[in-house]
Design an enzyme around this catalytic site. Sequence first.
Site, PDB file in Angstrom:
ATOM      1  N   GLU A  49      36.328  47.716  31.341  1.00  0.00           N
ATOM      2  CA  GLU A  49      37.394  48.302  32.158  1.00  0.00           C
ATOM      3  C   GLU A  49      37.750  49.628  31.503  1.00  0.00           C
ATOM      4  O   GLU A  49      38.390  49.663  30.466  1.00  0.00           O
ATOM      5  CB  GLU A  49      38.590  47.342  32.254  1.00  0.00           C
ATOM      6  CG  GLU A  49      38.230  46.125  33.089  1.00  0.00           C
ATOM      7  CD  GLU A  49      39.416  45.198  33.408  1.00  0.00           C
ATOM      8  OE1 GLU A  49      40.553  45.677  33.474  1.00  0.00           O
ATOM      9  OE2 GLU A  49      39.154  43.999  33.577  1.00  0.00           O
TER      10      GLU A  49
ATOM     11  N   ASP B  11      40.762  44.749  40.711  1.00  0.00           N
ATOM     12  CA  ASP B  11      41.542  45.371  39.651  1.00  0.00           C
ATOM     13  C   ASP B  11      42.937  45.647  40.195  1.00  0.00           C
ATOM     14  O   ASP B  11      43.083  46.276  41.236  1.00  0.00           O
ATOM     15  CB  ASP B  11      40.872  46.655  39.159  1.00  0.00           C
ATOM     16  CG  ASP B  11      41.418  47.052  37.800  1.00  0.00           C
ATOM     17  OD1 ASP B  11      41.390  46.215  36.887  1.00  0.00           O
ATOM     18  OD2 ASP B  11      41.896  48.196  37.655  1.00  0.00           O
TER      19      ASP B  11
ATOM     20  N   ASP C 295      54.203  37.633  38.102  1.00  0.00           N
ATOM     21  CA  ASP C 295      54.827  36.991  39.276  1.00  0.00           C
ATOM     22  C   ASP C 295      56.284  36.544  39.071  1.00  0.00           C
ATOM     23  O   ASP C 295      57.095  36.692  39.984  1.00  0.00           O
ATOM     24  CB  ASP C 295      53.984  35.805  39.764  1.00  0.00           C
ATOM     25  CG  ASP C 295      52.792  36.257  40.599  1.00  0.00           C
ATOM     26  OD1 ASP C 295      52.781  37.436  41.023  1.00  0.00           O
ATOM     27  OD2 ASP C 295      51.889  35.434  40.835  1.00  0.00           O
TER      28      ASP C 295
HETATM   29  P1  ITT Z   1      40.183  40.317  35.553  1.00  0.00           P
HETATM   30  O1  ITT Z   1      39.257  39.556  34.686  1.00  0.00           O
HETATM   31  O2  ITT Z   1      39.981  40.053  37.017  1.00  0.00           O
HETATM   32  O3  ITT Z   1      40.237  41.800  35.255  1.00  0.00           O
HETATM   33  P2  ITT Z   1      42.958  40.400  34.670  1.00  0.00           P
HETATM   34  O4  ITT Z   1      44.034  39.361  34.634  1.00  0.00           O
HETATM   35  O5  ITT Z   1      42.653  41.149  33.410  1.00  0.00           O
HETATM   36  O6  ITT Z   1      41.655  39.692  35.254  1.00  0.00           O
HETATM   37  P3  ITT Z   1      43.730  42.883  36.020  1.00  0.00           P
HETATM   38  O7  ITT Z   1      43.173  43.746  34.961  1.00  0.00           O
HETATM   39  O8  ITT Z   1      43.473  43.255  37.432  1.00  0.00           O
HETATM   40  O9  ITT Z   1      43.281  41.376  35.848  1.00  0.00           O
HETATM   41  O10 ITT Z   1      45.288  42.650  35.942  1.00  0.00           O
HETATM   42  C1  ITT Z   1      46.211  43.453  35.372  1.00  0.00           C
HETATM   43  C2  ITT Z   1      47.392  42.616  34.933  1.00  0.00           C
HETATM   44  O11 ITT Z   1      48.264  42.458  36.049  1.00  0.00           O
HETATM   45  C3  ITT Z   1      47.066  41.231  34.414  1.00  0.00           C
HETATM   46  O12 ITT Z   1      47.864  40.962  33.294  1.00  0.00           O
HETATM   47  C4  ITT Z   1      47.437  40.300  35.551  1.00  0.00           C
HETATM   48  O13 ITT Z   1      47.958  39.075  35.073  1.00  0.00           O
HETATM   49  C5  ITT Z   1      48.511  41.096  36.280  1.00  0.00           C
HETATM   50  N1  ITT Z   1      48.411  40.827  37.702  1.00  0.00           N
HETATM   51  C6  ITT Z   1      47.376  41.125  38.524  1.00  0.00           C
HETATM   52  N2  ITT Z   1      47.601  40.655  39.754  1.00  0.00           N
HETATM   53  C7  ITT Z   1      48.798  40.040  39.716  1.00  0.00           C
HETATM   54  C8  ITT Z   1      49.566  39.320  40.642  1.00  0.00           C
HETATM   55  O14 ITT Z   1      49.130  39.106  41.877  1.00  0.00           O
HETATM   56  N3  ITT Z   1      50.739  38.836  40.262  1.00  0.00           N
HETATM   57  C9  ITT Z   1      51.202  39.010  38.998  1.00  0.00           C
HETATM   58  N4  ITT Z   1      50.530  39.653  38.049  1.00  0.00           N
HETATM   59  C10 ITT Z   1      49.336  40.157  38.399  1.00  0.00           C
HETATM   60 NA    NA Z   2      41.246  42.935  33.579  1.00  0.00          NA
END
Ligand code: ITT
Ligand code: NA
Length: 184
Positions: A36, A65, A142
């Site tokens: 990333e 993402d 959330d």
């Molecule tokens: P990936 O392996 O899919 O990247 P990730 O949890 O690292 O999983 P992201 O980089 O997209 O995913 O997420 C950025 C942060 O935002 C991460 O800490 C998530 O928990 C949070 N996040 C993403 N979508 C969310 C949602 O729908 N509600 C609450 N928090 C969210």
């Molecule tokens: Na991620």
Amino acid sequence: MRLAFVTSNPGKVEEARKYFEPLGVEVYQLKVSYPEIQADTLEEVAEYGAKWLAQRVDGPFFLDDSGLFVEALKGFPGVYSAYVYKTIGYQGILKLLQGEKNRKAHFKSVIAYWDGELHIFTGRVDGKIATEPRGSGGFGFDPIFIPEGFDRTFAEMTTEEKNRISHRGRALREFANWLKENLK
Ligand code: ITT
Ligand code: NA
């Protein structure tokens, strides 16, 4: 149809599963980590990741993402959301906003689908940051996010309710509509 979702986050998988289930599409988690990059936008991060994975994964897949953008923090944590969540957590965001009147924030989700070409779908939900965490559903930020028009946090909603209004739900809707049009 089966769709591979490349992610380390089971909460995202649950939401995509629930979204696609009634459409007869089965979503399964593919746990392959990908770089990333540090970039200014979620789109750039998603595009780089998808193109990197395209060289290494057989067949179509998608990734997601996402980020939380807080207005009073000039959009922080934004593209740094995963790192911020892992380090200071949502408690850290609440602390940064202590005494702040402007609690406006939005979530954005970028889905990159690779089927030999790159397709990008996005969704956004506006809302505000709660003054204290509430609820035990969902994941990530959330418990502190209250979508516009509601007085409950995302963590106080079922997956179906969250999907109807969330950033990811909206990106999934765009993705599903595109699949409907393009897989005929
Ligand atoms: P990936 O392996 O899919 O990247 P990730 O949890 O690292 O999983 P992201 O980089 O997209 O995913 O997420 C950025 C942060 O935002 C991460 O800490 C998530 O928990 C949070 N996040 C993403 N979508 C969310 C949602 O729908 N509600 C609450 N928090 C969210
Ligand atoms: Na991620």
